[in-house]
Design an enzyme around this catalytic site. Structure first.
Site, mmCIF file in Angstrom:
data_model
loop_
_atom_site.group_PDB
_atom_site.id
_atom_site.type_symbol
_atom_site.label_atom_id
_atom_site.label_comp_id
_atom_site.label_asym_id
_atom_site.label_seq_id
_atom_site.Cartn_x
_atom_site.Cartn_y
_atom_site.Cartn_z
ATOM 1 N N SER A 78 28.321 37.570 46.757
ATOM 2 C CA SER A 78 29.351 36.705 46.170
ATOM 3 C C SER A 78 30.536 36.597 47.105
ATOM 4 O O SER A 78 30.901 37.575 47.787
ATOM 5 C CB SER A 78 29.820 37.273 44.830
ATOM 6 O OG SER A 78 30.919 36.532 44.321
ATOM 7 N N TYR A 132 32.998 43.907 39.706
ATOM 8 C CA TYR A 132 31.915 43.022 40.166
ATOM 9 C C TYR A 132 32.080 42.719 41.656
ATOM 10 O O TYR A 132 31.110 42.788 42.427
ATOM 11 C CB TYR A 132 31.948 41.736 39.347
ATOM 12 C CG TYR A 132 31.052 40.621 39.832
ATOM 13 C CD1 TYR A 132 29.703 40.589 39.486
ATOM 14 C CD2 TYR A 132 31.562 39.579 40.609
ATOM 15 C CE1 TYR A 132 28.882 39.544 39.919
ATOM 16 C CE2 TYR A 132 30.746 38.534 41.036
ATOM 17 C CZ TYR A 132 29.410 38.526 40.689
ATOM 18 O OH TYR A 132 28.611 37.487 41.108
#
Length: 241
Positions: free
Chosen positions: A136, A150
């Site tokens: 990501s 995350y």
């Protein structure tokens, strides 16, 4: 014919990756958690394109879930590729407002599970095998106030990509990663912020969110012979952000 596992392969980015790889002639094993209806529809669509495809329900944070994926691939032939796409975050919130168990689960899904799936996959691969980890853009932004746990897990996955890529390079196996930025998927709605995409899009230098198919193109390139000299690195696909 190449044989590739795609975890989280029946929805969003994973489904787009599966469709793109099918177009390149890959037979596929698609992992999914619970949405059997979506899985059946994706399998039917991909088989209609002329490739073999199997969907496997299971939780890749468990040994049983990982074994089910690899066993399905073993029944189809020699594994040549893995796309570690399965991942999740459960809410947008500062860390202090995120339950401890949710932090643990997020790290397990986004870091521990991909490492263990890759471990099982490279054990089976010969020279020419490719692992693509979907990380990501958050990994380098930190995502304060949204999901720092995350972002940290995805940063770990970037470093895992580097380390494993160097470790297995001598066997002729490449390990690479794609780091998507803001992408139009159901993630934003399911984590409780359906307005996040239009709110965040102006922060992207290209002025818009990405499409799952744009991430799939990057994955397909990295898995192809055109990227044969690319390993142990992460390709950012984030519109400049």
């Amino acid at each position: 014919m190449p044989l590739t596992i795609v975890t989280g392969g029946t929805r969003g980015i994973g489904a787009a990756v599966a469709a793109r790889l099918a177009g390149a002639g890959h037979d596929l094993v698609l992992g999914h958690r619970a949405d059997s209806a979506s899985a059946r529809a994706v399998v039917a669509s991909l088989e209609a394109s002329g490739v073999r495809c199997a969907a496997v329900a299971g939780d890749v944070t468990t040994d049983a879930g990982i074994d089910a994926l690899l066993d399905a691939a073993d029944r189809m032939g020699e594994l040549t590729g893995l796309v570690n796409n399965a991942g999740a975050t459960y809410r947008f919130a500062p860390l202090v407002d995120t339950p401890a168990e949710e932090v643990r689960r997020t790290v397990e899904v986004n870091l521990t599970a991909p490492m263990l799936v890759a471990r099982a996959a490279v054990e089976r691969m010969g020279a020419g095998g490719v692992v693509v980890n979907v990380t990501s853009g958050a990994a380098t932004l930190g995502s304060p106030g949204e999901y720092v746990h995350y972002a940290a897990a995805k940063a770990g996955l970037d470093l895992f990509t580097r380390g494993l890529g160097l470790e297995v390079a001598g066997r002729g196996i490449r390990v690479v990663a794609v780091a998507p930025g803001l992408v139009e998927t159901e993630l934003h709605a399911t984590t409780g912020d359906p307005g996040r995409l239009p709110r965040m899009a102006p922060q992207v230098p290209l002025g818009r969110a990405g499409q799952p198919e744009e991430i799939a193109e990057a994955v397909a390139w990295l898995m192809s012979d055109a990227a044969s000299y690319v390993t142990a690195t992460t390709l950012r696909v984030a519109g400049g952000r």
